[in-house]
Design a protein around this motif. Sequence first.
Motif, mmCIF file in Angstrom:
data_model
loop_
_atom_site.group_PDB
_atom_site.id
_atom_site.type_symbol
_atom_site.label_atom_id
_atom_site.label_comp_id
_atom_site.label_asym_id
_atom_site.label_seq_id
_atom_site.Cartn_x
_atom_site.Cartn_y
_atom_site.Cartn_z
ATOM 1 N N GLU A 27 0.864 -1.183 0.000
ATOM 2 C CA GLU A 27 0.000 0.000 0.000
ATOM 3 C C GLU A 27 0.895 1.225 0.000
ATOM 4 N N ASP A 28 0.668 2.140 -0.912
ATOM 5 C CA ASP A 28 1.432 3.392 -1.006
ATOM 6 C C ASP A 28 2.938 3.121 -1.030
ATOM 7 N N PRO A 30 6.522 3.376 -2.773
ATOM 8 C CA PRO A 30 7.247 4.156 -3.788
ATOM 9 C C PRO A 30 8.097 3.235 -4.666
ATOM 10 N N CYS A 40 6.928 6.359 -9.068
ATOM 11 C CA CYS A 40 5.492 6.445 -8.831
ATOM 12 C C CYS A 40 5.170 5.742 -7.523
ATOM 13 N N VAL A 41 3.931 5.839 -7.106
ATOM 14 C CA VAL A 41 3.458 5.163 -5.903
ATOM 15 C C VAL A 41 2.462 4.107 -6.369
ATOM 16 N N ARG A 43 0.053 0.322 -5.555
ATOM 17 C CA ARG A 43 -0.599 -0.639 -4.668
ATOM 18 C C ARG A 43 -0.461 -1.986 -5.344
ATOM 19 N N GLU A 51 -1.128 1.761 -10.192
ATOM 20 C CA GLU A 51 -0.386 2.993 -9.946
ATOM 21 C C GLU A 51 -1.358 3.986 -9.322
ATOM 22 N N THR A 52 -1.011 4.513 -8.134
ATOM 23 C CA THR A 52 -1.938 5.400 -7.453
ATOM 24 C C THR A 52 -1.659 6.866 -7.778
ATOM 25 N N GLU A 55 4.658 10.519 -9.003
ATOM 26 C CA GLU A 55 5.379 11.566 -8.267
ATOM 27 C C GLU A 55 6.076 12.492 -9.224
#
Length: 57
Positions: A27-28, A30, A40-41, A43, A51-52, A55
Amino acid sequence: MAKTDWIRCPKCGSKTRTMIREHTVLEDFPLFCPKCKYTCVIRFKDGKMEETVPEKA
């Protein structure tokens, strides 16, 4: 023994330096791609990556 695999970059598709198992839950997290320098961040759950938030560099 659990099957392991590399997480792939959502942008270029190459392997990252992060290895996961079948039942890994992220979860979250990097994620950085050493090939295209994309960050990117993500899950990861039930074998699916999402991809949530991309960045900004």
